[in-house]
Every structure is written in C-alpha cells, then in structure tokens.
Design an enzyme around this catalytic site. Structure first.
Site, PDB file in Angstrom:
ATOM      1  N   ASN A  34      65.966 -13.177  11.375  1.00 35.50           N
ATOM      2  CA  ASN A  34      64.838 -13.318  10.461  1.00 35.50           C
ATOM      3  C   ASN A  34      65.060 -12.304   9.346  1.00 35.50           C
ATOM      4  O   ASN A  34      64.841 -11.113   9.532  1.00 35.50           O
ATOM      5  CB  ASN A  34      63.526 -13.032  11.220  1.00 35.50           C
ATOM      6  CG  ASN A  34      62.321 -13.008  10.310  1.00 35.50           C
ATOM      7  OD1 ASN A  34      62.409 -13.392   9.139  1.00 35.50           O
ATOM      8  ND2 ASN A  34      61.191 -12.544  10.829  1.00 35.50           N
ATOM      9  N   LYS A  50      63.486 -12.020   6.617  1.00 38.33           N
ATOM     10  CA  LYS A  50      62.252 -11.643   5.912  1.00 38.33           C
ATOM     11  C   LYS A  50      62.477 -11.700   4.389  1.00 38.33           C
ATOM     12  O   LYS A  50      63.231 -12.545   3.938  1.00 38.33           O
ATOM     13  CB  LYS A  50      61.761 -10.271   6.385  1.00 38.33           C
ATOM     14  CG  LYS A  50      61.682 -10.214   7.909  1.00 38.33           C
ATOM     15  CD  LYS A  50      60.992  -9.003   8.458  1.00 38.33           C
ATOM     16  CE  LYS A  50      61.023  -9.075   9.982  1.00 38.33           C
ATOM     17  NZ  LYS A  50      60.274  -7.993  10.617  1.00 38.33           N
ATOM     18  N   HIS A  70      54.526 -15.702  12.741  1.00 35.52           N
ATOM     19  CA  HIS A  70      55.049 -14.332  12.780  1.00 35.52           C
ATOM     20  C   HIS A  70      53.904 -13.344  12.529  1.00 35.52           C
ATOM     21  O   HIS A  70      53.005 -13.611  11.723  1.00 35.52           O
ATOM     22  CB  HIS A  70      56.146 -14.161  11.725  1.00 35.52           C
ATOM     23  CG  HIS A  70      56.912 -12.892  11.910  1.00 35.52           C
ATOM     24  ND1 HIS A  70      56.415 -11.676  11.483  1.00 35.52           N
ATOM     25  CD2 HIS A  70      58.089 -12.632  12.513  1.00 35.52           C
ATOM     26  CE1 HIS A  70      57.285 -10.727  11.808  1.00 35.52           C
ATOM     27  NE2 HIS A  70      58.308 -11.280  12.430  1.00 35.52           N
ATOM     28  N   GLU A 106      53.718 -10.738  10.856  1.00 36.48           N
ATOM     29  CA  GLU A 106      53.536 -10.317   9.461  1.00 36.48           C
ATOM     30  C   GLU A 106      52.740 -11.347   8.679  1.00 36.48           C
ATOM     31  O   GLU A 106      52.002 -11.005   7.753  1.00 36.48           O
ATOM     32  CB  GLU A 106      54.910 -10.051   8.809  1.00 36.48           C
ATOM     33  CG  GLU A 106      55.516  -8.752   9.340  1.00 36.48           C
ATOM     34  CD  GLU A 106      57.026  -8.691   9.299  1.00 36.48           C
ATOM     35  OE1 GLU A 106      57.662  -9.526   8.641  1.00 36.48           O
ATOM     36  OE2 GLU A 106      57.584  -7.792   9.963  1.00 36.48           O
ATOM     37  N   GLU A 135      57.000 -11.177  20.584  1.00 36.77           N
ATOM     38  CA  GLU A 135      57.269 -10.029  19.717  1.00 36.77           C
ATOM     39  C   GLU A 135      56.079  -9.083  19.722  1.00 36.77           C
ATOM     40  O   GLU A 135      55.106  -9.303  18.971  1.00 36.77           O
ATOM     41  CB  GLU A 135      57.499 -10.506  18.277  1.00 36.77           C
ATOM     42  CG  GLU A 135      58.684 -11.424  18.099  1.00 36.77           C
ATOM     43  CD  GLU A 135      59.208 -11.367  16.675  1.00 36.77           C
ATOM     44  OE1 GLU A 135      60.382 -11.038  16.500  1.00 36.77           O
ATOM     45  OE2 GLU A 135      58.436 -11.616  15.737  1.00 36.77           O
ATOM     46  N   GLY A 194      60.073  -3.644  13.675  1.00 35.13           N
ATOM     47  CA  GLY A 194      60.456  -2.783  12.562  1.00 35.13           C
ATOM     48  C   GLY A 194      60.160  -1.308  12.798  1.00 35.13           C
ATOM     49  O   GLY A 194      60.170  -0.513  11.869  1.00 35.13           O
ATOM     50  N   SER A 199      62.668  -4.736  17.156  1.00 36.56           N
ATOM     51  CA  SER A 199      63.672  -3.675  17.175  1.00 36.56           C
ATOM     52  C   SER A 199      64.869  -3.965  18.090  1.00 36.56           C
ATOM     53  O   SER A 199      65.405  -3.049  18.721  1.00 36.56           O
ATOM     54  CB  SER A 199      63.023  -2.333  17.530  1.00 36.56           C
ATOM     55  OG  SER A 199      62.073  -1.977  16.534  1.00 36.56           O
TER      56      SER A 199
HETATM   57  P1  PGA Z   1      62.790  -6.181  13.761  1.00 37.62           P
HETATM   58  O1  PGA Z   1      61.958  -7.517  13.391  1.00 37.62           O
HETATM   59  O2  PGA Z   1      64.004  -6.657  14.524  1.00 37.62           O
HETATM   60  O3  PGA Z   1      63.143  -5.587  12.440  1.00 37.62           O
HETATM   61  O4  PGA Z   1      61.912  -5.334  14.590  1.00 37.62           O
HETATM   62  C1  PGA Z   1      61.814  -8.555  14.319  1.00 37.62           C
HETATM   63  C2  PGA Z   1      60.977  -9.652  13.734  1.00 37.62           C
HETATM   64  O5  PGA Z   1      60.057  -9.357  12.953  1.00 37.62           O
HETATM   65  O6  PGA Z   1      61.182 -10.844  14.026  1.00 37.62           O
END
Ligand code: PGA
Length: 257
Positions: A9, A11, A96, A98, A168, A174, A214
């Site tokens: 992903n 983003k 997601h 976000e 998640e 992140g 992460s």
């Molecule tokens: P990250 O993001 O690996 O940077 O923690 C995972 C995600 O948002 O799918």
C-alpha cells in the site's frame, strides 16, 4: 491450503519516476515462479504506468487504494470500479483506517463500496482494526466484529472467495510498533470465527487474512508463520523494492504446499 498474499500500500507516495525505478529493482528480485500472490496498490496517478510495467511479467497484480461505489456520474474527484477495471486493476483496498479517520468513512459507506467492487469483479482487501484506546479497554475483538458485520452486510457466501481481510491495529500503522505475532494470531483467529458465523466454516477456512501495521523484513517471518496469518499489507516498508522483496520471500518460505 491458503495461498499467501502480500500487498504493498503505497498510500500518497511514489511519483511516476519512482514507480519506474521501483519496478526495475523489484522485477529482478522476484522469481517468475513465486508461490504466493503479490499485489501493489500505487496512487491512482501511477496505476497506468504500473499496469504497463507489470503486464509483461505477470508476477504482480494491481491494486487500488480506494474507489467510489457508483459506476459514473457527478462525483468530482472520485474514481469508479469500472475505471479501475479498465486499467487491469484486480484488487481494491477498502476501509483503510486512514480513510476512516481522515475522510470520515463509516462501515455503512465501506459496505456500499464492497458490494460495488464485488459486482464489478474487483477483489476486495477489507481493512479492520482497533485503536489503541479500544485495545487498552480490551475491546479489540468487539470492534473488529462490528466492522466486519457492517462492512460485509449483504455479501453472498460465494463472494467471500473474492475477499481478503486485512487486520490492521490502528496503533501499529506507521508507528514502528507492530502487534506481536501472538497478538496478531489471536485476532486473526477471532476474525476467522466471525467469518464462519457470516459465511460458514468451510468458506471461512478459505478466506485469507493479512496482518498490517509496521510489517518489515525483520518481523515478517515470525508473523507469517502463524497459522491464521495468510499474508501482509505493507505500507512504509513497501516503498523500498528490496525491503518489499524480502517480505515477499518471508511469505514464500512460510507458504505450505
Ligand atoms: P505501515 O502501513 O506498514 O506503514 O504500518 C500499513 C498500512 O497502512 O496498510
């Protein structure tokens, strides 16, 4: 046997130039005969470029990071499933955290998108997961169950084969703080239980559940060897082709035949 699925992903990252450079390296790192499924979800602006780059190799499937539930119309700034299909997109990430957090997406809205994606033959990576406050209150499974029930309302049992769940935990995205393999396994097996209630045990056994939050080359092997962890959804570490390839390799080596 569930085939592992590792998805990137990206983003709101990666220019066309960076996409091209990523592919040059990643393509050489990954073997033609990989035994797992690899998905890359770039920003919309890089979909066409990546679709051209990956067309020859067939190693990778394309993913999108969002879509609108209508097929077309007066929805300024939005993209439909039909438009994604035209670019050979196979997967769409929905729900997601976000998007829930910054764009106010609710389970109800995500449900409309899930149904529209499936109706357009797009496969869905549906993200669920609790916040830190919810985990500290011991409510993670309750939250995840509510998200699953809300987002998967009206999905027919036979459509579950086109759904991947990404567990998640929001506090792990992140932050560099991943769930331990045990914490993740515990939630993954709860997700499978909920799926059994929704679609029956046999179908729930086939649905793949990715862990996200992460994931990096050092923690991927321990996470991916857990029985209910069928892959990873990777943000930050997927921007580097070598790191992403290492995570793919960790999935390959934990894939049972
Ligand atoms: P990250 O993001 O690996 O940077 O923690 C995972 C995600 O948002 O799918």
């Amino acid at each position: 046997m569930r085939r592992k699925i590792v998805a990137a992903n990206w983003k709101m990252n990666m220019s066309l130039y960076e996409t091209e450079n990523f592919w040059k390296v990643f393509d050489t790192e990954i073997s033609e005969s990989t035994n797992i499924e690899i998905v890359i979800a770039p920003p919309f602006t890089a979909l066409y470029k990546l679709s051209e780059l990956t067309a020859k190799s067939q190693k990778v499937r394309l993913g999108a990071q969002n879509m609108h539930f209508e097929k077309s119309g007066a929805y300024t700034g939005e993209i439909s499933a039909t438009m994604l299909r035209e670019l050979f997109v196979r997967y769409v990430i929905l729900g997601h955290s976000e998007r829930r957090q910054h764009f106010g997406e609710t389970n109800e809205l995500i449900n409309k998108k899930v149904l529209a994606a499936l109706a357009s033959q797009l496969r869905v990576i549906l993200c669920v997961g609790e916040t830190l406050a919810e985990r500290e209150a011991g409510k993670e499974k309750e939250v995840v169950e509510k998200q699953l029930r809300g987002c998967l309302k009206g999905v027919k049992p036979e459509q579950f084969d086109d759904i991947v769940i990404a567990y998640e935990p929001v506090w792990a995205i992140g932050t560099g703080r991943n769930a331990t393999p045990e914490q993740a396994q515990d939630c993954h097996s709860a997700v499978r239980e909920f799926l059994s209630e929704l679609a029956g045990k046999e179908i729930a056994q086939r649905v793949r559940i990715q862990y996200g939050g992460s994931v990096n080359p050092s923690n991927a092997p321990q996470l991916l060897e857990k029985p209910d962890i069928d892959g990873a959804l990777v943000g930050g570490a997927s921007l580097d082709p070598r790191n992403f390839a290492l995570i793919v390799r960790a999935a390959e080596s934990t894939q049972s035949s």
